[in-house]
Design an enzyme around this catalytic site. Structure first.
Site, PDB file in Angstrom:
ATOM      1  N   THR A  92       2.096  55.894  31.882  1.00 31.43           N
ATOM      2  CA  THR A  92       3.415  55.394  32.302  1.00 31.43           C
ATOM      3  C   THR A  92       4.543  56.234  31.699  1.00 31.43           C
ATOM      4  O   THR A  92       4.583  56.416  30.482  1.00 31.43           O
ATOM      5  CB  THR A  92       3.592  53.919  31.856  1.00 31.43           C
ATOM      6  OG1 THR A  92       2.588  53.148  32.487  1.00 31.43           O
ATOM      7  CG2 THR A  92       4.981  53.381  32.211  1.00 31.43           C
ATOM      8  N   ASN A 106      -4.729  57.006  33.005  1.00 24.44           N
ATOM      9  CA  ASN A 106      -4.553  55.562  32.818  1.00 24.44           C
ATOM     10  C   ASN A 106      -3.113  55.131  33.052  1.00 24.44           C
ATOM     11  O   ASN A 106      -2.190  55.677  32.464  1.00 24.44           O
ATOM     12  CB  ASN A 106      -4.899  55.191  31.375  1.00 24.44           C
ATOM     13  CG  ASN A 106      -6.375  55.270  31.084  1.00 24.44           C
ATOM     14  OD1 ASN A 106      -7.166  55.683  31.922  1.00 24.44           O
ATOM     15  ND2 ASN A 106      -6.754  54.876  29.885  1.00 24.44           N
ATOM     16  N   ASP A 122     -13.633  52.119  21.746  1.00 26.34           N
ATOM     17  CA  ASP A 122     -12.522  52.722  21.006  1.00 26.34           C
ATOM     18  C   ASP A 122     -12.730  52.473  19.524  1.00 26.34           C
ATOM     19  O   ASP A 122     -12.278  51.475  18.970  1.00 26.34           O
ATOM     20  CB  ASP A 122     -11.186  52.138  21.477  1.00 26.34           C
ATOM     21  CG  ASP A 122     -10.021  52.748  20.711  1.00 26.34           C
ATOM     22  OD1 ASP A 122     -10.267  53.565  19.801  1.00 26.34           O
ATOM     23  OD2 ASP A 122      -8.865  52.400  21.017  1.00 26.34           O
ATOM     24  N   GLY A 171       2.610  52.377  26.524  1.00 27.72           N
ATOM     25  CA  GLY A 171       3.894  51.673  26.590  1.00 27.72           C
ATOM     26  C   GLY A 171       4.998  52.584  27.088  1.00 27.72           C
ATOM     27  O   GLY A 171       4.744  53.602  27.716  1.00 27.72           O
ATOM     28  N   HIS A 186      -4.491  59.068  28.431  1.00 27.72           N
ATOM     29  CA  HIS A 186      -3.966  57.709  28.209  1.00 27.72           C
ATOM     30  C   HIS A 186      -2.436  57.756  28.188  1.00 27.72           C
ATOM     31  O   HIS A 186      -1.845  58.820  28.056  1.00 27.72           O
ATOM     32  CB  HIS A 186      -4.509  57.154  26.891  1.00 27.72           C
ATOM     33  CG  HIS A 186      -5.921  56.674  27.008  1.00 27.72           C
ATOM     34  ND1 HIS A 186      -6.268  55.353  26.913  1.00 27.72           N
ATOM     35  CD2 HIS A 186      -7.070  57.343  27.246  1.00 27.72           C
ATOM     36  CE1 HIS A 186      -7.572  55.224  27.074  1.00 27.72           C
ATOM     37  NE2 HIS A 186      -8.098  56.423  27.272  1.00 27.72           N
ATOM     38  N   GLY A 187      -1.834  56.578  28.314  1.00 31.87           N
ATOM     39  CA  GLY A 187      -0.374  56.513  28.240  1.00 31.87           C
ATOM     40  C   GLY A 187       0.309  57.170  29.426  1.00 31.87           C
ATOM     41  O   GLY A 187       1.301  57.888  29.277  1.00 31.87           O
ATOM     42  N   ASP A 214     -11.350  48.831  29.418  1.00 31.00           N
ATOM     43  CA  ASP A 214     -10.458  49.711  28.653  1.00 31.00           C
ATOM     44  C   ASP A 214     -10.692  49.462  27.156  1.00 31.00           C
ATOM     45  O   ASP A 214     -11.411  48.518  26.786  1.00 31.00           O
ATOM     46  CB  ASP A 214      -9.008  49.375  29.080  1.00 31.00           C
ATOM     47  CG  ASP A 214      -8.030  50.499  28.798  1.00 31.00           C
ATOM     48  OD1 ASP A 214      -8.464  51.606  28.453  1.00 31.00           O
ATOM     49  OD2 ASP A 214      -6.803  50.266  28.938  1.00 31.00           O
TER      50      ASP A 214
HETATM   51  P1  13P Z   1       0.398  53.006  29.751  1.00 28.82           P
HETATM   52  O1  13P Z   1       0.513  51.557  29.434  1.00 28.82           O
HETATM   53  O2  13P Z   1       1.366  53.836  28.974  1.00 28.82           O
HETATM   54  O3  13P Z   1       0.440  53.272  31.198  1.00 28.82           O
HETATM   55  O4  13P Z   1      -1.045  53.483  29.224  1.00 28.82           O
HETATM   56  C1  13P Z   1      -2.176  52.956  29.802  1.00 28.82           C
HETATM   57  C2  13P Z   1      -3.404  53.297  29.055  1.00 28.82           C
HETATM   58  O5  13P Z   1      -3.560  54.383  28.556  1.00 28.82           O
HETATM   59  C3  13P Z   1      -4.458  52.261  29.007  1.00 28.82           C
HETATM   60  O6  13P Z   1      -5.507  52.607  28.175  1.00 28.82           O
END
Ligand code: 13P
Length: 284
Positions: A211, A230, A104, A181, A208-209, A82
């Site tokens: 969650t 992700n 990145d 996060g 991404h992100g 990642d």
């Molecule tokens: P989250 O932590 O919000 O699930 O995002 C994960 C992510 O995008 C890792 O690169």
């Protein structure tokens, strides 16, 4: 089945309008959950490792875990690095056996992002490793990379076009308003921007992100070309809450193996639900 890179699984996902989950693992047990759940659901999967997690455990143990766990699997499994800014670390992962890496360089000026990403593509091509790169800046905290709200910005369409012309990545991560996060409020996702970027090329896009996003948001993003999703923070919570809930219900038991089992179950539920939500079950 031997480990694979992300190339074919993501092309198929984009064509088939589903997404492959990229789950950030924490240790052997969480890696086992990801691989076993993918096998059970007949889904391709990406075992995602942050630089911090790799530095914690070391390259060799992680590679030996993934090889042992995929020895008897029949579904495609990729092991992916990642967000990483450090080219020598990326090279170390490639040499150790990672099948996919992310450069990145999104915090760098545009031309430098292109240059560094091109460099990683060159390093990776020698070993048939797939590459993901980012444009714009995704907010929030992931690993040791923290992007505050002022710095986070969306990927521009014109820049995305130039980037995709010049950098031949297998997966492109444009910032579209999601963040790493826990979301403080309702995330403001730039679906129009995602749509415009998605029409520039067939390159599979990474979301991404993951969650905290709703099923509707996932569905819409997948329909607009997101083929890799992700998930990290949700697994961190499952890992810790799995422990806490068990311990709080049986505070005198002190049996590490049953606690590990409770964590395994909590992680499994999260991975299972996401694979179903992303529609990659039965797509192996
Ligand atoms: P989250 O932590 O919000 O699930 O995002 C994960 C992510 O995008 C890792 O690169």
């Amino acid at each position: 089945m031997p480990l694979v890179n992300m190339t074919e699984m993501l092309i198929k996902a984009r064509e088939g309008k589903y997404a492959v989950g990229a789950f950030n693992i924490l240790d052997y047990n969480s890696m086992r959950v990801v691989v076993e759940t993918a096998q059970e659901l007949q889904s391709p999967v990406i075992v995602q490792t942050s630089e911090k997690t790799i530095r914690f455990w070391g390259l060799k143990p992680i590679v030996s875990w993934i090889k042992e766990l995929t020895d008897n699997t029949t579904v495609p499994v990729a092991i992916h690095l990642d967000h990483c800014k450090d080219l020598s670390f990326i090279q170390n992962c490639i040499d150790a056996g990672w099948t996919s890496v992310m450069i990145d360089a999104s915090s760098k000026p545009f031309e430098e992002n292109i240059k560094l990403s091109q460099q990683v593509v060159k390093m990776a091509k020698l070993h048939e490793i797939s590459v993901e790169a980012e444009l714009g800046e995704i907010g929030g905290i992931e690993d040791d990379i923290s992007i505050n709200e002022e710095s986070a910005h969306l990927a521009g369409v014109e820049q995305a076009k130039i980037f995709l012309d010049k950098v031949k990545v297998e997966c492109f991560a444009p910032a579209i308003g999601t963040s790493h996060g826990i979301y403080k409020g309702e995330p403001n996702i730039a679906f129009d921007r995602l749509n415009e970027i998605s029409q520039l090329s067939d390159t599979p896009l990474a979301l991404h992100g993951g969650t905290g996003l709703s099923a509707e948001v996932f569905k819409k993003c997948i329909s607009l070309g997101c083929s890799k999703i992700n998930i990290s923070t949700q697994l961190k919570y499952a890992f810790i809450d799995g422990f806490l809930h068990y311990y709080q219900s049986k505070p005198t038991e002190y049996n590490p193996l049953t606690i590990l089992q409770a964590q395994y179950i909590a992680l499994k539920q999260a991975v299972y639900e996401n694979i179903i939500l992303f529609g990659s079950n039965q797509k192996a």
